[in-house]
Design a protein around this motif. Structure first.
Motif, mmCIF file in Angstrom:
data_model
loop_
_atom_site.group_PDB
_atom_site.id
_atom_site.type_symbol
_atom_site.label_atom_id
_atom_site.label_comp_id
_atom_site.label_asym_id
_atom_site.label_seq_id
_atom_site.Cartn_x
_atom_site.Cartn_y
_atom_site.Cartn_z
ATOM 1 N N VAL A 1 0.361 3.533 4.083
ATOM 2 C CA VAL A 1 0.309 2.559 3.092
ATOM 3 C C VAL A 1 -0.256 3.268 1.863
ATOM 4 C CG1 VAL A 1 -1.305 0.377 2.192
ATOM 5 C CG2 VAL A 1 -0.854 0.807 4.762
ATOM 6 N N GLY B 1 -0.890 -1.222 -2.128
ATOM 7 C CA GLY B 1 -0.979 -2.542 -1.392
ATOM 8 C C GLY B 1 -1.865 -2.559 -0.249
ATOM 9 N N SER B 2 -1.805 -3.561 0.690
ATOM 10 C CA SER B 2 -2.715 -3.598 1.930
ATOM 11 C C SER B 2 -1.987 -4.274 3.259
ATOM 12 C CB SER B 2 -3.801 -4.233 1.618
ATOM 13 O OG SER B 2 -3.347 -5.598 1.215
ATOM 14 N N ASP C 1 -2.984 -5.829 6.983
ATOM 15 C CA ASP C 1 -3.840 -6.249 7.917
ATOM 16 C C ASP C 1 -3.531 -5.872 9.260
ATOM 17 O OD1 ASP C 1 -5.546 -7.613 6.003
ATOM 18 O OD2 ASP C 1 -4.259 -9.304 6.420
ATOM 19 N N ASP D 1 -8.808 -6.144 10.341
ATOM 20 C CA ASP D 1 -9.129 -5.130 9.205
ATOM 21 C C ASP D 1 -8.059 -5.020 8.470
ATOM 22 O OD1 ASP D 1 -11.739 -4.803 10.522
ATOM 23 O OD2 ASP D 1 -11.010 -3.187 11.758
ATOM 24 N N THR D 2 -8.472 -4.891 6.983
ATOM 25 C CA THR D 2 -7.713 -4.587 5.986
ATOM 26 C C THR D 2 -7.476 -3.217 5.607
ATOM 27 O OG1 THR D 2 -7.811 -6.884 5.164
ATOM 28 C CG2 THR D 2 -6.953 -5.335 3.748
ATOM 29 N N VAL D 3 -6.325 -2.501 5.514
ATOM 30 C CA VAL D 3 -6.228 -1.234 5.200
ATOM 31 C C VAL D 3 -5.647 -1.245 3.808
ATOM 32 C CG1 VAL D 3 -5.022 1.164 5.774
ATOM 33 C CG2 VAL D 3 -5.916 -0.438 7.722
ATOM 34 N N THR D 4 -6.155 -0.506 2.814
ATOM 35 C CA THR D 4 -5.578 -0.482 1.504
ATOM 36 C C THR D 4 -5.196 0.847 1.044
ATOM 37 O OG1 THR D 4 -7.215 -2.283 0.804
ATOM 38 C CG2 THR D 4 -6.304 -1.102 -0.987
ATOM 39 N N GLY D 5 -4.101 0.843 0.299
ATOM 40 C CA GLY D 5 -3.414 2.400 -0.008
ATOM 41 C C GLY D 5 -4.417 2.771 -1.342
ATOM 42 N N MET E 1 -4.305 2.049 -7.300
ATOM 43 C CA MET E 1 -4.856 0.892 -7.830
ATOM 44 C C MET E 1 -4.810 0.681 -9.153
ATOM 45 S SD MET E 1 -8.316 0.346 -5.158
ATOM 46 C CE MET E 1 -7.973 0.540 -3.554
ATOM 47 N N VAL F 1 3.358 -3.099 -3.878
ATOM 48 C CA VAL F 1 3.208 -2.877 -2.433
ATOM 49 C C VAL F 1 4.180 -1.557 -2.253
ATOM 50 C CG1 VAL F 1 3.643 -3.361 -0.268
ATOM 51 C CG2 VAL F 1 2.525 -5.119 -1.665
#
Length: 282
Positions: free
Chosen positions: A155, A158-159, A161, A165-169, A172, A179
């Motif tokens: 990632v 973007g993110s 799920d 759990d949400t994994v975010t790159g 930002m 994404v």
């Protein structure tokens, strides 16, 4: 949920850039072949040093962002702001040119495989003249997710799920709200991903092939998908690796002359004058 269908398939063409780096260009091979906010996608993939060793000597940009993602090999980045970093396998460099940047990218090996991508992302008019900014993202900063069905996802932006759990790159604060996923699926594996209806999206297989919207998509073909809030793909019997790229469209006029991307021809003329007068980065 509305699954996105195929709108356009763009086979990559062979070209070169910089000091003779051999590339495959899909998005951006002509100025009308764009996917707002994405201007261009280049893929480089060669074990022949003659195809890449000359690199990209110092050159300017204004009005957009460049994203370089390495799969194999490494490159040194230097720019007029004094930034210098080595982009290694799995790493990302997200550079916002804004008002202007002069930088260079030099491969750091004389043999072996050099493989990766450079993506150009447009900026809205309000941000085209903001100060340049550079993000160097090390491989360990890019989350890698193991899918329950067997595949892996990195990632970049973007993110995702996973199991609640949400994994975010790590990327930002970018206007396009992008994404950027790098996926590797097992043979026959299906991947489904919710995408905001506000975003344009395309997929680029770089290993194996995919089934998208009941069509088989081969390596080095950009697949632009129509509106919807979900994308679903299936790897072929040999598996597949691909990029999934989405972003919020800007919807503004584009005037482009090489490494300058503005909104009007007059702004392009000013960019050229600023570069010739040594004022591009002031």
């Amino acid at each position: 949920m509305t699954v996105r269908t195929i709108q356009q398939i763009i086979p990559a063409i062979d070209t070169s850039d910089g000091a003779g780096v051999q590339l495959k260009r899909s998005i951006g091979q002509r100025q009308r072949i764009r996917v707002d906010p994405f201007l261009m996608l280049d893929a480089f993939n060669s074990a022949n040093a003659d195809d890449y060793i000359a690199g990209f000597p110092p050159h300017p940009h204004r009005g957009f962002e460049t994203v370089t993602y390495m799969l194999n090999g490494s490159m040194i980045h230097r720019d007029h702001m004094g930034n210098e970093g080595e982009l290694v396998a799995g790493g990302v460099q997200w550079m916002t040119a804004g008002r202007g940047v002069i930088h260079e990218e030099r491969p750091q090996r004389t043999d072996g495989l050099m493989r990766g991508f450079q993506l150009w992302v447009n900026l809205p008019a309000r941000e085209k003249m903001k100060p340049a900014h550079y993000q160097n993202i090390e491989p360990e900063q890019v989350p890698e997710v193991q899918l329950a069905s067997g595949g892996q996802v990195r990632v970049v932006a973007g993110s995702l799920d996973v199991g609640g759990d949400t994994v975010t790159g790590p990327v930002m604060g970018v206007a396009a709200d992008p994404v950027y996923l790098d996926l590797r699926l097992q043979p026959g594996e299906t991947f489904t991903y919710p995408v905001p209806e506000t975003h344009n999206l395309f997929i680029y297989p770089y290993e194996g092939s995919l089934q998208v919207d009941n069509r088989r998509i081969q390596t080095d073909h950009a697949v632009v998908l129509a509106d919807g809030d979900e994308v679903s793909v299936q790897a072929s019997e040999t598996g597949a690796a691909f990029l999934l790229l989405a972003g919020k469209p800007i919807g503004e006029p584009i005037a482009q002359y090489g490494p300058f991307v503005m909104n009007t021809p007059e702004e392009i003329d000013q960019a050229l004058k600023d570069y010739q007068d040594g004022r591009l980065t002031e």
